[in-house]
Design a protein around this motif. Structure first.
Motif, short mmCIF file in Angstrom:
data_model
loop_
_atom_site.label_atom_id
_atom_site.label_comp_id
_atom_site.label_asym_id
_atom_site.label_seq_id
_atom_site.Cartn_x
_atom_site.Cartn_y
_atom_site.Cartn_z
N LEU A 167 0.82 -1.21 0.00
CA LEU A 167 0.00 0.00 0.00
C LEU A 167 0.86 1.27 0.00
O LEU A 167 0.47 2.29 -0.59
CB LEU A 167 -0.94 0.00 1.22
CG LEU A 167 -2.03 -1.09 1.23
CD1 LEU A 167 -2.80 -1.05 2.53
CD2 LEU A 167 -2.97 -0.92 0.03
N ARG A 168 2.02 1.18 0.65
CA ARG A 168 2.92 2.35 0.68
C ARG A 168 3.75 2.46 -0.60
O ARG A 168 4.44 3.46 -0.80
CB ARG A 168 3.86 2.25 1.89
CG ARG A 168 3.17 2.36 3.23
CD ARG A 168 4.18 2.62 4.34
NE ARG A 168 5.22 1.61 4.39
CZ ARG A 168 5.16 0.50 5.10
NH1 ARG A 168 4.07 0.25 5.85
NH2 ARG A 168 6.14 -0.38 5.10
N GLY A 169 3.70 1.43 -1.41
CA GLY A 169 4.45 1.45 -2.66
C GLY A 169 5.89 1.03 -2.53
O GLY A 169 6.68 1.20 -3.47
N THR A 170 6.26 0.44 -1.40
CA THR A 170 7.64 -0.01 -1.21
C THR A 170 7.83 -1.47 -1.58
O THR A 170 8.93 -2.00 -1.46
CB THR A 170 8.07 0.20 0.25
OG1 THR A 170 7.18 -0.53 1.12
CG2 THR A 170 8.04 1.68 0.61
N ARG A 171 6.76 -2.14 -2.01
CA ARG A 171 6.84 -3.54 -2.45
C ARG A 171 6.00 -3.68 -3.70
O ARG A 171 4.87 -3.16 -3.77
CB ARG A 171 6.35 -4.48 -1.34
CG ARG A 171 6.38 -5.95 -1.72
CD ARG A 171 5.98 -6.84 -0.56
NE ARG A 171 7.01 -6.83 0.47
CZ ARG A 171 8.10 -7.57 0.45
NH1 ARG A 171 8.32 -8.40 -0.57
NH2 ARG A 171 8.97 -7.51 1.43
N ASP A 172 6.54 -4.39 -4.68
CA ASP A 172 5.85 -4.54 -5.96
C ASP A 172 4.63 -5.46 -5.86
O ASP A 172 3.63 -5.24 -6.54
CB ASP A 172 6.81 -5.06 -7.03
CG ASP A 172 7.91 -4.06 -7.36
OD1 ASP A 172 7.66 -2.84 -7.18
OD2 ASP A 172 9.01 -4.48 -7.77
N ALA A 173 4.74 -6.51 -5.05
CA ALA A 173 3.64 -7.47 -4.94
C ALA A 173 3.56 -7.97 -3.50
O ALA A 173 4.58 -8.11 -2.82
CB ALA A 173 3.85 -8.65 -5.89
N ILE A 174 2.34 -8.22 -3.07
CA ILE A 174 2.16 -8.73 -1.70
C ILE A 174 2.75 -10.13 -1.57
O ILE A 174 3.46 -10.43 -0.62
CB ILE A 174 0.67 -8.73 -1.32
CG1 ILE A 174 0.11 -7.31 -1.31
CG2 ILE A 174 0.48 -9.38 0.06
CD1 ILE A 174 -1.38 -7.24 -1.10
#
Length: 224
Positions: A167-174
């Protein structure tokens, strides 16, 4: 070459052996497993404090809900008892992981509540029949069951954190295929600990209690 370096070489070569994947899963989740254990410890302290204040939670819960918190399982065979324990613990195991659906609140509450019950009930039993009895009654299966539940909670907390990163945009995929693979292995390893715990609690713990506290068990049975 250390284990971490070997695992890095395996990943770079496209290979991901189960042992390396499980080690990576533990590295990723250990902090969250520790957090779950910390919540359980807080619950134990609260449960003992309630005992000191004179509150027997088993009696209180029974009065509120109208039935015992723990069902009567004395008439079951050892095998039936092991199956019963495994089914119930597996439900708690799954719910601890799925606690992500409540933003981790259900998982956190489960850890604290279980700690409160163990601390409160354990303190009352230890006060009436001795610390040795409660240690023998809890430790043999607890050393398998509790780490398993902490692993489940840790997986839930870690997954929630990954959602936050996305959600914060620091990871491409959960989740990724590798994440599901290694985390699935960790979940399986934790569940196998529950299998061992159920067998120990059904077969080993009663035998130890009978061997070490036969006189006390006889006196307890005659007084009921």
């Amino acid at each position: 070459m250390d284990n971490r370096t070997q695992r890095e070489r395996d990943r770079s070569s496209g290979s991901y052996p189960p042992r390396a994947a499980l080690a990576d899963a533990w590295d990723e989740h250990s902090r969250y497993v520790g957090f779950a254990a910390g919540l359980f410890a807080v619950g134990i302290v609260a449960g003992v404090a309630l005992m000191v204040a004179g509150y027997n939670l088993l009696e209180i819960i029974q009065e509120v809900v109208g039935e015992p918190l723990f069902p009567d399982i004395s008439d079951r065979s050892r095998l039936e008892l092991a199956q019963f324990l495994l089914v119930n613990n597996s439900r708690a195991y799954l719910l601890s992981i799925l606690g992500i659906l409540t933003l981790g609140l259900l998982t956190a509450w489960a850890m604290v509540f279980n700690g409160i019950i163990v601390g409160n009930v354990g303190a009352f039993i230890a006060g009436s029949v001795g610390v040795g009895y409660i240690l023998v009654g809890l430790l043999p299966h607890g050393i398998f069951e509790l780490p398993a539940l902490f692993i489940a909670a840790g997986v839930g907390f870690r997954l929630l954190y990954r959602v936050g990163q996305r959600l914060r945009g620091t990871r491409d995929a959960i989740v990724t295929k590798r994440y599901l693979y290694r985390t699935g292995l960790l979940v399986l390893a934790g569940w196998l600990l529950l299998v061992v715990a159920a067998v120990v609690e059904a077969f080993v713990t009663p035998a130890l209690l009978e061997a070490l506290f036969a006189d006390r068990l006889e006196s307890m049975g005659s007084s009921t």
